[in-house]
Structures are given as structure tokens and as C-alpha cells.
Design a protein around this motif. Structure first.
Motif, PDB file in Angstrom:
ATOM      1  N   GLY A   9      -4.195   2.856  -2.663  1.00 50.38           N
ATOM      2  CA  GLY A   9      -4.557   3.999  -3.502  1.00 50.38           C
ATOM      3  C   GLY A   9      -4.866   3.544  -4.915  1.00 50.38           C
ATOM      4  O   GLY A   9      -4.501   4.180  -5.902  1.00 50.38           O
ATOM      5  N   ARG A  34     -11.024   3.363  -1.625  1.00 49.44           N
ATOM      6  CA  ARG A  34     -11.736   3.923  -0.478  1.00 49.44           C
ATOM      7  C   ARG A  34     -13.249   3.743  -0.532  1.00 49.44           C
ATOM      8  O   ARG A  34     -13.925   3.839   0.497  1.00 49.44           O
ATOM      9  N   SER A  35     -13.803   3.499  -1.752  1.00 48.74           N
ATOM     10  CA  SER A  35     -15.251   3.521  -1.891  1.00 48.74           C
ATOM     11  C   SER A  35     -15.751   2.370  -2.761  1.00 48.74           C
ATOM     12  O   SER A  35     -15.139   2.049  -3.790  1.00 48.74           O
ATOM     13  N   VAL A  57     -12.003  -2.821  -0.391  1.00 50.50           N
ATOM     14  CA  VAL A  57     -12.577  -1.515  -0.056  1.00 50.50           C
ATOM     15  C   VAL A  57     -12.248  -1.214   1.399  1.00 50.50           C
ATOM     16  O   VAL A  57     -12.788  -1.832   2.322  1.00 50.50           O
ATOM     17  N   ASN A  58     -11.318  -0.268   1.581  1.00 45.57           N
ATOM     18  CA  ASN A  58     -10.881   0.094   2.926  1.00 45.57           C
ATOM     19  C   ASN A  58     -10.154   1.422   2.838  1.00 45.57           C
ATOM     20  O   ASN A  58      -9.058   1.501   2.298  1.00 45.57           O
ATOM     21  N   SER A  59     -10.760   2.472   3.317  1.00 47.49           N
ATOM     22  CA  SER A  59     -10.200   3.812   3.156  1.00 47.49           C
ATOM     23  C   SER A  59      -8.924   3.998   3.976  1.00 47.49           C
ATOM     24  O   SER A  59      -8.876   3.634   5.158  1.00 47.49           O
ATOM     25  N   VAL A  60      -7.912   4.591   3.360  1.00 48.39           N
ATOM     26  CA  VAL A  60      -6.673   4.869   4.094  1.00 48.39           C
ATOM     27  C   VAL A  60      -6.909   5.883   5.206  1.00 48.39           C
ATOM     28  O   VAL A  60      -6.142   5.933   6.172  1.00 48.39           O
ATOM     29  N   GLU A  61      -7.969   6.661   5.093  1.00 48.06           N
ATOM     30  CA  GLU A  61      -8.276   7.636   6.147  1.00 48.06           C
ATOM     31  C   GLU A  61      -8.636   6.956   7.465  1.00 48.06           C
ATOM     32  O   GLU A  61      -8.561   7.586   8.531  1.00 48.06           O
ATOM     33  N   ASP A  62      -9.018   5.688   7.387  1.00 54.48           N
ATOM     34  CA  ASP A  62      -9.356   4.952   8.605  1.00 54.48           C
ATOM     35  C   ASP A  62      -8.131   4.320   9.263  1.00 54.48           C
ATOM     36  O   ASP A  62      -8.230   3.745  10.345  1.00 54.48           O
ATOM     37  N   ALA A  85      -1.177   6.258  -2.726  1.00 54.95           N
ATOM     38  CA  ALA A  85      -2.356   6.978  -2.255  1.00 54.95           C
ATOM     39  C   ALA A  85      -1.988   8.419  -1.948  1.00 54.95           C
ATOM     40  O   ALA A  85      -0.815   8.761  -1.794  1.00 54.95           O
ATOM     41  N   ARG A  95      -6.475  16.673   6.161  1.00 49.89           N
ATOM     42  CA  ARG A  95      -6.619  15.422   5.390  1.00 49.89           C
ATOM     43  C   ARG A  95      -5.293  15.035   4.731  1.00 49.89           C
ATOM     44  O   ARG A  95      -4.952  13.851   4.659  1.00 49.89           O
ATOM     45  N   ILE A  99      -3.482  11.423   5.508  1.00 46.64           N
ATOM     46  CA  ILE A  99      -3.246  10.402   4.489  1.00 46.64           C
ATOM     47  C   ILE A  99      -1.776  10.345   4.097  1.00 46.64           C
ATOM     48  O   ILE A  99      -1.120   9.301   4.215  1.00 46.64           O
TER      49      ILE A  99
END
Length: 278
Positions: A9, A34-35, A57-62, A85, A95, A99
């Protein structure tokens, strides 16, 4: 001693205040964002610092499960993990749960099950608990109930679940390490840092430990508190905090020396039942 820290985060407000403080300790930080659009902002935080900053760069949503989190930990190889995060109220209940509960629990489990990771700190919030602590007034409890059940019900469920997983699994690992005779200073530290309502005021003193739940705390003060807890040997458990008069570092040292853990009055047996299916 230099430490390698995974900060999950990294683009959040607290994390952006925290990153330079960690690097100033000559600790190395991998800031997970995330972006790609956020990368330049984070890279600026490392300029002129003795510690090394990497941006992931690696979104926690994944991150859907412990295996997903393990892949990231295996890539970064951190000594310590900091979870800061959150969905931030965007994207509705699904969401928030994805997360603040599911991804947080995935990283918590993967970190505790990795013997090379010695500390896991999550930034939670002060009212994240099931039971009324003995040091709270009825007014405190009513305030917490309103926040948890009326204002932030999904967030409460998500953060509480993550806190309980951390508490139970950290204790199990600590107990196992104690049985094996691992030196006290090398045993696992699971930490839930629990601020009140966050503000953008400048950093100041704190009130930490067995305090009430109504009140505010500066995000910058929270960032200093994260550093203080991480650098204090044998700091583990729940640290409740609000703005106050005590120096942050001294407050953490006092809580550790006096054995203050705000998880008191929560039921560990109930926690184990609650997290059985998570």
C-alpha cells in the motif's frame, strides 16, 4: 542492522510519510503499489536517503489467497512486512472485503508461515475489537459501536478479521519458537497498530496503550509510530494510539517495558473459532 521491508500500500497517505522515515534508518524498502502511474511519486521519496528504495507494481486486488501472497514474498524476500493498504471506501463492500480482509489475511498468513520474516505490522484502527475493554467507559463503547455498526460496518468486519488472524497465528508461531528455545529478540513479532481518526496535522506526541477510543491522530504521527514499533525489540501485540503529550518512541518503549497489549479482554478462543474458515 539493515532490514529489508515490504511496504504494502505504498501510495497511501501514511505510507508516503512513512517511506522516507524507513529509508532514513538505512533500511531498504520495497514499496508495493497498484499502478505504474504512481511510480514516479514513490521514487521521489527515496531521493537522498541512505536506504535503498525499490518500487513493485502489483495490485493487492490481484492477491486472492496465501499462495498469491507467497509469490510476492518469495520475490521480494523481506525481513519485515508492513501492511498499510486499504480500499479507502472506494468500490463498495466487495472491494473493501477483497482488500482489507482477504488480501490482508493472505499476506498475514504467508508472512507468518515464512520463517525468514521476523515482523509483520498492520495498520488497523482503534475500534477494531469485539469486546468492551475494561479501561473504556460506556461512552467509549457506544462510540465504537456506532462507528463499527453504523458508519463503517464492512470495514469493521474486514479489519477485525485480519486483526484476529494476525493475533492467533502470531501467537502460535511465537509459542512454537519459544518451545524451540529461539532467543527472545529473534522471535516473531506480530503487531497491530491501532490509531484513532486520521488527520493531516503535523506529527506530535501520542497517547498510547490503554486509552479511550474517541479522538484523532495525525497520519505523520502514525508513520513515526510504525518506525518506533519496528525498531523496538520485543514490541508485539496491539498498540492503541491517539494524539497526546508523550514522545512517540518513549511511549512505545513504555508499553513494551510494562507489557501493555491492548488485545487484553479479547477472547483468544473465540478468535480461533472466528478465523477457522478464513
Amino acid at each position: 542492522m539493515s532490514q529489508n521491508i515490504l511496504l504494502i500500500g505504498g501510495h497511501g497517505k501514511v505510507s508516503q510519510l512513512l517511506t522516507p522515515l524507513l529509508l532514513a534508518k538505512s533500511w531498504n524498502v520495497t514499496s508495493m503499489i497498484r499502478s505504474p502511474d504512481q511510480k514516479v511519486t514513490i521514487e521521489r521519496l527515496g531521493q537522498g536517503q541512505p536506504g535503498k528504495l525499490n518500487v513493485l507494481v502489483n495490485s493487492v486486488e490481484d492477491v486472492k489467497n496465501e499462495a498469491d501472497a507467497k509469490k510476492i514474498l518469495d520475490q521480494v524476500k523481506p525481513d519485515w512486512v508492513v501492511w498499510s493498504a486499504g480500499a479507502g471506501g472506494h468500490g463498495g463492500a466487495p472491494r473493501t472485503l477483497a482488500i482489507d480482509r482477504d488480501a490482508a489475511i493472505a499476506f498475514t498468513k504467508a508472512s507468518i508461515h515464512n520463517p525468514s520474516i521476523k515482523k509483520f505490522l498492520t495498520v488497523s484502527y482503534l475500534s477494531s475489537r469485539r469486546n468492551k475493554p475494561s479501561w473504556w467507559s460506556e461512552k467509549d463503547w457506544q462510540y465504537a459501536q456506532k462507528v463499527n455498526n453504523e458508519v463503517l460496518p464492512t470495514y469493521y468486519k474486514a479489519k477485525l478479521a485480519a486483526d484476529e488472524v494476525l493475533t492467533v497465528l502470531a501467537k502460535e508461531r511465537l509459542d512454537e519458537e519459544t518451545k524451540k528455545g529461539v532467543k527472545e529478540t529473534e522471535r516473531f513479532c506480530g503487531i497491530s497498530l491501532r490509531p484513532g481518526s486520521l488527520t493531516d496535522e503535523k506529527a506530535g506526541g501520542v497517547s498510547m496503550g490503554k486509552i479511550g477510543c474517541e479522538g484523532k491522530v495525525s497520519r505523520e504521527t502514525v508513520a513515526y509510530a510504525v518506525v518506533s514499533v519496528l525498531e523496538t525489540e520485543e514490541a508485539r501485540g496491539w498498540f492503541d494510539m491517539l494524539d497526546g503529550e508523550e514522545d512517540v518512541r518513549e511511549s512505545v518503549k513504555r508499553c513494551v517495558k510494562d507489557g501493555v497489549d491492548c488485545v487484553e479482554d479479547e477472547d483468544l478462543g473465540d478468535m480461533k473459532k472466528n478465523i477457522a474458515d478464513l
